[in-house]
Scaffold this motif. Structure first.
Motif, mmCIF file in Angstrom:
data_model
loop_
_atom_site.group_PDB
_atom_site.id
_atom_site.type_symbol
_atom_site.label_atom_id
_atom_site.label_comp_id
_atom_site.label_asym_id
_atom_site.label_seq_id
_atom_site.Cartn_x
_atom_site.Cartn_y
_atom_site.Cartn_z
ATOM 1 N N LEU A 101 -3.927 18.914 3.322
ATOM 2 C CA LEU A 101 -4.023 17.460 3.338
ATOM 3 C C LEU A 101 -3.155 16.837 2.248
ATOM 4 N N ALA A 102 -3.109 17.472 1.073
ATOM 5 C CA ALA A 102 -2.299 16.949 -0.029
ATOM 6 C C ALA A 102 -0.821 16.910 0.325
ATOM 7 N N ASN A 103 -0.437 17.687 1.348
ATOM 8 C CA ASN A 103 0.958 17.737 1.781
ATOM 9 C C ASN A 103 1.139 17.221 3.210
ATOM 10 N N ASP A 104 0.180 16.387 3.632
ATOM 11 C CA ASP A 104 0.267 15.655 4.907
ATOM 12 C C ASP A 104 0.321 16.561 6.122
ATOM 13 N N VAL A 105 -0.338 17.722 6.027
ATOM 14 C CA VAL A 105 -0.464 18.614 7.183
ATOM 15 C C VAL A 105 -1.846 18.399 7.785
ATOM 16 N N PRO A 106 -1.953 18.061 9.085
ATOM 17 C CA PRO A 106 -3.253 17.768 9.689
ATOM 18 C C PRO A 106 -4.212 18.951 9.595
ATOM 19 N N THR A 107 -5.435 18.692 9.192
ATOM 20 C CA THR A 107 -6.425 19.747 9.021
ATOM 21 C C THR A 107 -7.817 19.183 9.224
ATOM 22 N N VAL A 108 -8.743 20.058 9.581
ATOM 23 C CA VAL A 108 -10.170 19.749 9.617
ATOM 24 C C VAL A 108 -10.886 20.888 8.924
ATOM 25 N N ALA A 109 -11.793 20.575 8.007
ATOM 26 C CA ALA A 109 -12.559 21.589 7.292
ATOM 27 C C ALA A 109 -13.969 21.648 7.861
ATOM 28 N N VAL A 110 -14.338 22.784 8.429
ATOM 29 C CA VAL A 110 -15.697 23.006 8.907
ATOM 30 C C VAL A 110 -16.441 23.781 7.827
ATOM 31 N N VAL A 111 -17.553 23.222 7.357
ATOM 32 C CA VAL A 111 -18.323 23.835 6.273
ATOM 33 C C VAL A 111 -19.808 23.775 6.587
ATOM 34 N N THR A 112 -20.569 24.670 5.975
ATOM 35 C CA THR A 112 -22.014 24.540 5.947
ATOM 36 C C THR A 112 -22.385 23.700 4.730
ATOM 37 N N ALA A 113 -23.495 22.984 4.834
ATOM 38 C CA ALA A 113 -23.928 22.131 3.722
ATOM 39 C C ALA A 113 -25.445 22.068 3.715
ATOM 40 N N GLY A 114 -26.035 22.401 2.547
ATOM 41 C CA GLY A 114 -27.490 22.401 2.445
ATOM 42 C C GLY A 114 -27.973 21.875 1.118
ATOM 43 N N GLY A 115 -29.042 21.114 1.131
ATOM 44 C CA GLY A 115 -29.660 20.608 -0.084
ATOM 45 C C GLY A 115 -28.834 19.528 -0.752
ATOM 46 N N ALA A 116 -29.257 19.154 -1.973
ATOM 47 C CA ALA A 116 -28.569 18.102 -2.713
ATOM 48 C C ALA A 116 -27.141 18.504 -3.065
ATOM 49 N N ASP A 117 -26.930 19.797 -3.371
ATOM 50 C CA ASP A 117 -25.574 20.246 -3.667
ATOM 51 C C ASP A 117 -24.686 20.169 -2.429
ATOM 52 N N GLY A 118 -25.265 20.418 -1.273
ATOM 53 C CA GLY A 118 -24.515 20.256 -0.034
ATOM 54 C C GLY A 118 -24.131 18.807 0.208
ATOM 55 N N ASP A 119 -25.061 17.894 -0.107
ATOM 56 C CA ASP A 119 -24.747 16.466 0.008
ATOM 57 C C ASP A 119 -23.579 16.102 -0.905
ATOM 58 N N GLN A 120 -23.587 16.644 -2.124
ATOM 59 C CA GLN A 120 -22.509 16.332 -3.060
ATOM 60 C C GLN A 120 -21.191 16.937 -2.598
ATOM 61 N N LEU A 121 -21.242 18.142 -2.030
ATOM 62 C CA LEU A 121 -20.042 18.756 -1.474
ATOM 63 C C LEU A 121 -19.424 17.858 -0.404
ATOM 64 N N VAL A 122 -20.250 17.385 0.511
ATOM 65 C CA VAL A 122 -19.762 16.511 1.582
ATOM 66 C C VAL A 122 -19.187 15.229 0.991
ATOM 67 N N HIS A 123 -19.870 14.664 -0.004
ATOM 68 C CA HIS A 123 -19.386 13.438 -0.638
ATOM 69 C C HIS A 123 -18.015 13.651 -1.263
ATOM 70 N N LEU A 124 -17.817 14.771 -1.964
ATOM 71 C CA LEU A 124 -16.535 15.038 -2.606
ATOM 72 C C LEU A 124 -15.422 15.222 -1.581
ATOM 73 N N LEU A 125 -15.726 15.919 -0.496
ATOM 74 C CA LEU A 125 -14.728 16.128 0.545
ATOM 75 C C LEU A 125 -14.356 14.816 1.222
ATOM 76 N N GLU A 126 -15.359 14.012 1.509
ATOM 77 C CA GLU A 126 -15.086 12.718 2.124
ATOM 78 C C GLU A 126 -14.305 11.818 1.185
ATOM 79 N N ALA A 127 -14.626 11.883 -0.119
ATOM 80 C CA ALA A 127 -13.898 11.072 -1.100
ATOM 81 C C ALA A 127 -12.433 11.478 -1.172
ATOM 82 N N ASP A 128 -12.154 12.759 -0.913
ATOM 83 C CA ASP A 128 -10.770 13.239 -0.892
ATOM 84 C C ASP A 128 -10.069 12.914 0.424
ATOM 85 N N GLY A 129 -10.820 12.372 1.382
ATOM 86 C CA GLY A 129 -10.229 12.006 2.667
ATOM 87 C C GLY A 129 -10.030 13.167 3.613
ATOM 88 N N ILE A 130 -10.738 14.276 3.391
ATOM 89 C CA ILE A 130 -10.565 15.447 4.248
ATOM 90 C C ILE A 130 -11.390 15.291 5.525
#
Length: 316
Positions: free
Chosen positions: A51-80
């Motif tokens: 993404l940092a080099n403008d190559v289209p991508t989708v990241a599929v991840v597992t997410a659980g608990g409060a740390d999972g919520d924060q992971l998703v928030h950080l990824l979304e904040a990066d625009g991934i």
């Protein structure tokens, strides 16, 4: 979705906290000079670099608990672009301590088990993102309790759907995946040695080990060797290269950046290897697990050899 999307899959993602210190001394209180929190996991890092080099991508991840919520928030904040699959277990956290000379100490949590239903949900989410995908990149450690053959089964599944699969994992999971005939694998030196059950001390050892894994089923082997660069072994032959870094900052995620650059450049031959090395070297020159942007990447430092010196010893 745009054409030629690269979908990454990280079964065991993490929150990565990187702490820089003047010196790491066991059993003492140490004041950090800086700290940074990033979304982590091999597949996550590959998507971040793309993404940092403008190559289209989708990241599929597992997410659980409060740390999972924060992971998703950080990824979304990066625009991934994200395909998050909610799971019962808590997303793990990792700590990396970096010293000024580039020495890295990592403390990685193991993660938590995934149920069969959760694994099926992950595979379904990848399939849902595969409409215009050119690659599915399955990355990282296998969570505790998950069968070591999980990447092999997913490789067979996604290959049957008509998409090239790259695998970046280690140990029994890597050996099982090789049998499923992935298009590409990216072991590092330690993972390569473990896979063939013998030391890998020279460029020739790397090539011999890579050819053995190709005989077992892997299509292309991209072996990352840290300061020794990388070796590409494919049907067309063997290519090696290096990209020296004058001032290393952090090796965290450098192999993921290498893989991202290699895929972005077409995943074949010397040009793709050179691009991967340039991205990987740029990551080494950045703090924490930052992924390089175009302005960070120096292609002029890359040296490519199509007639490798097989007797050259690797740095201990």
């Amino acid at each position: 979705m745009n054409q030629h999307v690269i979908v990454t899959l990280t079964l065991n993602p993490s929150l990565d906290r990187t702490i820089e210190v003047d010196r790491l001394v066991h059993g003492t209180v140490i004041r950090a000079t800086s700290a940074r929190l990033d979304p982590g996991g091999k597949g996550v890092n590959v998507s971040r670099a793309l993404l940092a080099n403008d190559v289209p991508t989708v990241a599929v991840v597992t997410a659980g608990g409060a740390d999972g919520d924060q992971l998703v928030h950080l990824l979304e904040a990066d625009g991934i672009p994200l395909g998050a699959v909610r799971v019962a277990g808590r997303t793990r956290s990792n700590i990396t301590v970096v010293e000024p000379d580039g020495v890295v100490t990592k403390l990685n949590e193991p993660g938590e088990p995934l149920s069969r239903e959760e694994l099926d949900a992950v595979a379904d989410r990848v399939l849902a993102e595969m409409g215009s995908a050119s690659w599915v990149v399955t990355c990282g450690s296998v969570p505790p309790g998950v069968p070591t053959g999980i990447y092999a089964r997913m490789c067979e599944f996604f290959t049957a759907a008509g998409v090239r699969v790259a695998v970046d994992t280690s140990g029994p999971a890597l050996l099982a995946a090789v049998e499923a005939r992935p298009f590409l694998i990216k072991p590092n030196r330690e993972e390569l040695a473990e896979a063939v059950g013998r030391p890998v001390d020279s460029v020739g050892d790397v090539v011999e080990a890579a050819e053995e894994l190709r005989d077992r089923g892997a299509g292309t082997v991209l072996a990352s060797l840290g300061a020794d660069g990388a070796v590409l072994v494919e049907e067309e032959g063997v290519t090696i290269g290096e990209a020296p870094v004058a001032v290393p900052r952090s090796t965290v995620g450098a192999g993921d950046a290498l893989l991202a650059g290699f895929l972005a450049a077409g995943a074949r031959g010397a040009p793709a290897l050179a691009e991967g090395l340039a991205w990987g070297a740029a990551a080494v020159g950045l703090p924490a697990s930052r992924m390089p942007r175009p302005e960070d990447i120096r292609r002029d430092i890359v040296r490519i050899h199509t007639r490798p010196d097989l007797g050259r010893s690797l740095i201990a």
